[in-house]
Each structure stands twice: as structure tokens, then as C-alpha cells.
Design a protein around this motif. Structure first.
Motif, short mmCIF file in Angstrom:
data_model
loop_
_atom_site.label_atom_id
_atom_site.label_comp_id
_atom_site.label_asym_id
_atom_site.label_seq_id
_atom_site.Cartn_x
_atom_site.Cartn_y
_atom_site.Cartn_z
N UNK A 13 0.79 -1.22 0.00
CA UNK A 13 0.00 0.00 0.00
C UNK A 13 0.82 1.27 0.00
N UNK A 14 2.07 1.20 -0.44
CA UNK A 14 2.92 2.39 -0.45
C UNK A 14 2.74 3.13 -1.77
N UNK A 15 2.22 4.35 -1.71
CA UNK A 15 2.00 5.17 -2.89
C UNK A 15 3.14 6.16 -3.00
N UNK A 16 4.00 5.96 -3.99
CA UNK A 16 5.25 6.71 -4.02
C UNK A 16 5.04 8.19 -4.35
N UNK A 17 4.11 8.52 -5.23
CA UNK A 17 3.99 9.88 -5.72
C UNK A 17 2.61 10.46 -5.50
N UNK A 18 2.59 11.70 -5.06
CA UNK A 18 1.35 12.46 -4.95
C UNK A 18 1.39 13.51 -6.05
N UNK A 19 0.41 13.49 -6.96
CA UNK A 19 0.47 14.35 -8.15
C UNK A 19 -0.74 15.27 -8.23
N UNK A 20 -0.46 16.52 -8.57
CA UNK A 20 -1.50 17.50 -8.86
C UNK A 20 -1.25 18.01 -10.27
N UNK A 21 -2.18 17.78 -11.18
CA UNK A 21 -1.97 18.15 -12.58
C UNK A 21 -3.20 18.85 -13.14
N UNK A 22 -2.95 19.77 -14.08
CA UNK A 22 -4.00 20.43 -14.84
C UNK A 22 -5.03 21.15 -13.98
N UNK A 23 -4.57 21.78 -12.91
CA UNK A 23 -5.47 22.58 -12.08
C UNK A 23 -5.61 23.97 -12.68
N UNK A 24 -6.83 24.47 -12.74
CA UNK A 24 -7.10 25.78 -13.33
C UNK A 24 -8.01 26.58 -12.41
N UNK A 25 -7.52 27.71 -11.93
CA UNK A 25 -8.35 28.60 -11.14
C UNK A 25 -8.88 28.00 -9.85
N UNK A 26 -8.10 27.17 -9.21
CA UNK A 26 -8.56 26.51 -7.99
C UNK A 26 -7.66 26.85 -6.81
N UNK A 27 -8.16 26.60 -5.61
CA UNK A 27 -7.37 26.67 -4.40
C UNK A 27 -7.37 25.28 -3.76
N UNK A 28 -6.19 24.75 -3.52
CA UNK A 28 -6.05 23.40 -2.99
C UNK A 28 -5.32 23.45 -1.65
N UNK A 29 -5.86 22.78 -0.65
CA UNK A 29 -5.26 22.74 0.68
C UNK A 29 -5.01 21.29 1.08
N UNK A 30 -3.77 20.97 1.37
CA UNK A 30 -3.40 19.70 1.96
C UNK A 30 -3.03 19.99 3.40
N UNK A 31 -3.88 19.56 4.33
CA UNK A 31 -3.74 19.96 5.72
C UNK A 31 -2.51 19.32 6.36
N UNK A 32 -1.91 20.01 7.34
CA UNK A 32 -0.76 19.43 8.05
C UNK A 32 -1.11 18.11 8.71
N UNK A 33 -0.12 17.27 8.88
CA UNK A 33 -0.34 15.98 9.54
C UNK A 33 -0.82 16.14 10.98
N UNK A 34 -0.47 17.28 11.59
CA UNK A 34 -0.87 17.53 12.98
C UNK A 34 -2.31 18.02 13.08
N UNK A 35 -2.97 18.29 11.96
CA UNK A 35 -4.34 18.77 11.99
C UNK A 35 -5.27 17.68 12.53
N UNK A 36 -6.27 18.05 13.33
CA UNK A 36 -7.18 17.04 13.90
C UNK A 36 -7.81 16.13 12.85
N UNK A 37 -8.09 16.65 11.66
CA UNK A 37 -8.69 15.82 10.62
C UNK A 37 -7.79 14.66 10.21
N UNK A 38 -6.48 14.83 10.39
CA UNK A 38 -5.54 13.80 9.98
C UNK A 38 -5.15 12.86 11.11
N UNK A 39 -5.72 13.06 12.27
CA UNK A 39 -5.43 12.18 13.40
C UNK A 39 -6.43 11.05 13.52
N UNK A 40 -7.53 11.17 12.77
CA UNK A 40 -8.53 10.12 12.81
C UNK A 40 -8.14 9.00 11.86
N UNK A 41 -8.48 7.75 12.20
CA UNK A 41 -8.17 6.64 11.30
C UNK A 41 -8.83 6.84 9.96
#
Length: 213
Positions: A13-41
Motif C-alpha cells: 500500500x505504499x504510494x510513491x507519488x502524490x500528483x497535482x496536474x491540470x489545475x485551473x483557477x482553484x485553491x487546494x489545501x493539503x492539511x498538516x499531519x498535525x491537523x485534527x482531521x488527519x489524526x482520525x483513522x
């Protein structure tokens, strides 16, 4: 042997690459690992060699599919690939092994921290903010690099009107990202206590000098 290792990583289950391609006029947020949303299973990820996010419309993308997979259970970091984006704002506030930003125009990109090489290629009128061990800039025009790096940036090819400035942002979790990528070390006494006194909420960090210029 390398192919066998890749197959074993995919089977685990190891996914080597995280890719963002062909985004137009968007705002994308990848939350920090310490964020509460990322502490849940989170549910098990489908084995894949790449995780991608793309959009052609306006709005905000939370990066939910990739919100908590920057660090695997085995402690390994993902690579990051951002390509062919325009008029996009991206805040990817997690640590990565290596990162490539290519063919982006009129974008604002913030990447948490990069343990290895950050390669910026064929970008125009873009602002990039990150901490990285090494920075390589190729064939860019009017790109502002706000970086923390212990190694002087390397410019190759045809670069024009590019500028460099010191790292200029902060977010909750930056401390942990610097530690995860080896760009900072916690100062501890020989007995493991925090250097400077036990009353400190966290041990102080020691970083190399910033050689952004």
C-alpha cells in the motif's frame, strides 16, 4: 532488484507519488499531519503508484484523498509532482521526499518541507514557498522563490527575471515537517530532556544557515 522492491512497496500500500496536474483557477489545501482531521483513522488506501488530484473549475479542493498519506506507516515520505497548473493557489502543508513543480503559470504554491531535491522547471509568473535540502531551477521566467535551504540554489538553462527571498511563512505542523525531513534537529540534553530547561513546551530546534542567495 529495484523492480522487485517497487512491487513489494505497492503490495504493502505504499504510494510513491502524490500528483497535482491540470489545475485551473482553484485553491487546494493539503492539511498538516498535525491537523485534527488527519489524526482520525482513515480507510485503507488502494495500492497505487500515484495519487492525483485535478480540477478544471473554480473553488476549493481540500485534498481529502491525500490529506493524510504524506507519511506512510513505515515512516517513508511521498514524492510530490505538480504540473501544468495555471492561476491556482496550492498549500500543501506536509513533508515530502522530493518535489517537482513543472509548467505552472500564474500560481502560488506553498510546500511544507522537502527532504531531498526540489526541481522547478518551465514555470512562469509563479511564487513558490518551501523548505528544501536542495533547489534546482530550470528554464523559468519571473518566478519568486521564497526558500529555506542549507545548499545554494542551482540555476540551469534559460532562467530570466527569477528572484530568491528567505522563507517567509509559518503553519501549525511546520516544526514536525522540518524534523521529518531532516532539515532541523531537536536540541536535547544527554538525559533526553529539552535543552534550555524543562519548562520549555518543546525542545528547541537547530537548523543550518539559510543559503537562499
Amino acid at each position: 532488484r529495484r523492480k522487485l522492491q517497487e512491487l513489494m512497496e505497492e503490495s504493502q500500500g505504499y504510494n510513491k507519488e502524490l500528483a497535482y496536474t491540470n489545475l485551473r483557477g482553484t485553491t487546494t489545501l493539503l492539511k498538516p499531519l498535525s491537523h485534527p482531521d488527519n489524526r482520525e483513522p482513515s480507510p485503507p488506501a488502494v495500492p497505487s503508484s500515484s495519487e492525483s488530484a485535478s480540477s478544471s473549475g473554480g473553488g476549493v479542493g481540500s485534498g481529502a484523498a491525500a490529506a493524510s498519506i504524506s507519511i506512510q506507516a513505515n515512516g517513508r515520505l511521498h514524492d510530490l509532482n505538480i504540473s501544468n497548473c495555471s492561476d491556482a493557489h496550492m498549500y500543501l502543508l506536509q513533508p515530502f521526499e522530493h518535489a517537482t513543480i513543472s509548467a505552472c503559470t500564474d500560481c502560488t504554491i506553498v510546500v511544507g518541507a522537502v527532504a531531498g531535491l526540489l526541481h522547478i522547471v518551465d514555470c512562469e509568473r509563479t511564487t513558490i514557498t518551501t523548505a528544501a535540502r536542495r533547489v534546482l531551477v530550470s528554464n523559468c521566467f519571473d518566478v519568486l522563490h521564497c526558500v529555506f535551504t542549507p545548499s545554494p540554489p542551482l540555476l540551469v538553462g534559460d532562467n530570466r527575471s527569477c528572484q530568491f527571498a528567505p522563507y517567509n511563512t509559518y503553519y501549525d505542523g511546520l516544526r514536525e515537517d522540518l524534523l521529518a525531513t531532516g532539515l532541523a534537529a531537536a536540541l536535547l540534553n544527554s538525559d533526553g530532556s529539552a535543552y534550555g530547561g524543562a519548562d520549555l513546551p518543546q525542545p528547541a530546534l537547530q537548523c543550518s544557515s539559510n543559503k537562499w542567495k
